[in-house]
Design a protein around this motif. Structure first.
Motif, short mmCIF file in Angstrom:
data_model
loop_
_atom_site.label_atom_id
_atom_site.label_comp_id
_atom_site.label_asym_id
_atom_site.label_seq_id
_atom_site.Cartn_x
_atom_site.Cartn_y
_atom_site.Cartn_z
N GLN A 187 -10.56 -3.86 2.27
CA GLN A 187 -9.18 -3.41 2.17
C GLN A 187 -8.32 -3.93 3.31
OE1 GLN A 187 -8.01 0.76 2.87
NE2 GLN A 187 -7.05 0.73 0.85
N MET A 188 -8.87 -3.91 4.54
CA MET A 188 -8.03 -4.35 5.66
C MET A 188 -7.65 -5.82 5.53
SD MET A 188 -10.36 -4.84 9.10
CE MET A 188 -11.28 -3.31 9.05
N TYR A 189 -8.60 -6.67 5.09
CA TYR A 189 -8.27 -8.08 4.98
C TYR A 189 -7.37 -8.36 3.78
CZ TYR A 189 -10.59 -9.93 8.98
OH TYR A 189 -10.90 -10.22 10.28
N ARG A 190 -7.47 -7.55 2.74
CA ARG A 190 -6.51 -7.69 1.65
C ARG A 190 -5.11 -7.35 2.15
NH1 ARG A 190 -4.43 -10.51 -2.06
NH2 ARG A 190 -3.24 -9.34 -3.60
N ARG A 191 -5.00 -6.32 2.97
CA ARG A 191 -3.70 -5.93 3.50
C ARG A 191 -3.17 -6.94 4.51
NH1 ARG A 191 -3.73 0.72 3.90
NH2 ARG A 191 -3.58 1.02 1.63
#
Length: 459
Positions: A187-191
């Protein structure tokens, strides 16, 4: 020449330094040995840097949603990955420095840097130094497990440690492993702006959770544009012109996915394979986990194991509780046991999942009569005001004893709100006691009494 101490602590992770502090205050001469970074996993490669990254990712996500709150920010949002990494590095460095400074200034403590190996049940060698003590405490932590999957040795991959060194944005991050560590990084890298695919061998994400929790988390991640491939029965790796080709499925769907980077998040293993435990006679299981009893004593009198290496918990808070148990039993005349510990933890995606006690699935397996209640976060005023209404609350109780058996809060503030339930369970109170509490409005916690009031017999 052998150096004698009252106690030796191997590892300066979460449990070791605090235990050294208690032992020295009790008048003991103590040695603590650390071969790499003071502070252990949490400070260096776990909680502190990753939750710092999660916070940066949340800021980016909120900035993109600013118009929803009537705030105008120029688009597109720019992500400075060098600054993101530097911020996480600073948090870790400061915490690590504080731990080391504390230890080096501790009266009665000798700090030794190097690789500890047993020579006998009461003797440890660190390079050319030989240390002896009647009490030895192992707090050596763990590291990423790298299974022997097809082709894994032919490609470059990241672990939860090495990914922290990235100061650029992957074009496409393929996360192998659909559990807690993998989901947070996904999720963090998608964001941050990367394309992300999660590959999970099992039929659903985080299989230890209830199916409704797993499905809700999958929906949250998919809603942010993360591709999720479950039932990935043929995971393997091959070099590709664009990075790494990850084999996903032999039967249906695209047979492979190509990522510029691959993160392996498929479990952890204890750091016990190079301690020469066999020379001390310390028993381990097939995975290398040190076998301990309910007081964290190993198979050898005078040797204890704390933290991730003992298989009795894989969290910073359980490691710290290991220290509390050992210190209380040795120094305070107590009889504390690991089996008295109430399991609680969180998954730090956004919104977070706070968990305590049994899942509904585990409770049903006990065969006892159950009461269950579930409410969506769309019914929580605080979530509505923040426009963060994804998720739900669920509580499971024993119909006969009226005791809460477990709870899950997947939603904004869920990692904090769960403590209201955890504390009541720890105190042994029945659910009507919490049901008649008067929580503050507007908070996430205020819905807990309402959820308890709606407990009904499980179908």
């Amino acid at each position: 020449m052998t150096e004698s101490f009252d106690a030796i602590v191997v590892g300066a992770g979460q449990a070791g330094p605090s235990l050294a502090g208690r032992l020295t205050k009790a008048g003991m001469q103590v040695a603590i040995i650390e071969r790499k970074l003071f502070g252990g996993t949490c400070v260096n490669t776990g909680c502190m840097p990753t939750k710092t990254l999660v916070a940066s990712a949340y800021a980016a996500h909120l900035a993109r949603r600013s118009a929803d709150f009537g705030v105008s920010i120029e688009s597109p949002i720019a992500i400075d990955m060098k600054r993101v990494r530097a911020r996480a590095d600073t948090v870790s460095t400061n915490a690590r420095t504080n731990v080391e400074t504390w230890l080096r200034g501790m009266d009665g403590l000798t700090v030794i840097e190097g690789h500890a190996r047993f020579e006998s049940p009461d003797t440890i060698r660190v390079d050319d130094r030989v240390l002896q003590a009647p009490r030895i405490f192992l707090n050596v932590g763990g590291r990423a497990s790298i299974p022997d999957m097809p082709g894994v040795g032919t490609v470059s991959y990241l672990t939860n440690t090495s990914i922290l060194q990235l100061d650029m944005l992957p074009r496409h991050l393929v996360v192998v492993g659909g559990s807690y560590i993998g989901l947070e990084f996904a999720q963090m890298y998608r964001r941050f702006g990367a394309q992300v695919t999660i590959v999970e061998r099992g039929p659903r994400l985080i299989a230890r959770e209830d199916e409704d929790v797993s499905e809700a988390i999958r929906d949250i991640l998919a809603g942010e544009g993360i591709a999720v491939r479950t039932n990935a029965t043929c995971i393997g790796f091959k070099p590709h012109a664009d990075g790494v080709a990850v084999d996903v499925d032999c039967t249906s769907g695209d047979p492979f996915v190509v990522g510029s980077h691959v993160l392996l998040a498929v479990g952890r293993r204890p750091n016990t394979d190079d301690l020469d435990l066999d020379r001390a006679g310390v028993a381990v299981d097939a995975r290398g986990t040190i076998i301990v009893d309910d007081t964290l004593a190993t198979s050898v009198p005078g040797i204890w194991a704390l933290g991730d290496c003992n298989g009795r918990g894989a969290f910073t808070h359980t490691a710290y509780n290991d220290y509390e148990i050992v210190a209380a039993n040795l120094l305070d005349g107590a009889s504390r046991r690991v089996s008295d510990r109430l399991p609680g933890y969180a998954l730090y995606i956004d919104p977070p999942l706070g968990r305590v006690g049994m899942t509904e699935m585990e409770a049903r397996r006990t065969g006892r009569p159950l009461l269950v209640s579930k409410r969506p976060m769309t019914r929580v005023g605080r979530a509505i005001e923040k426009d963060e209404t994804k998720g739900f609350m669920k509580i499971v109780a024993d119909a006969d004893t009226k005791k809460i058996l477990g709870a899950a809060i997947l939603g904004t503030g869920g990692d904090e709100a769960i403590h209201g339930i955890l504390d009541m369970m720890n105190a042994g109170a029945d659910y009507p006691t919490l049901q008649w509490a008067v929580p503050i409005h507007p908070t996430v916690s205020e819905l807990i009494p309402t959820v308890l009031g709606d407990l009904t017999p499980a179908a």
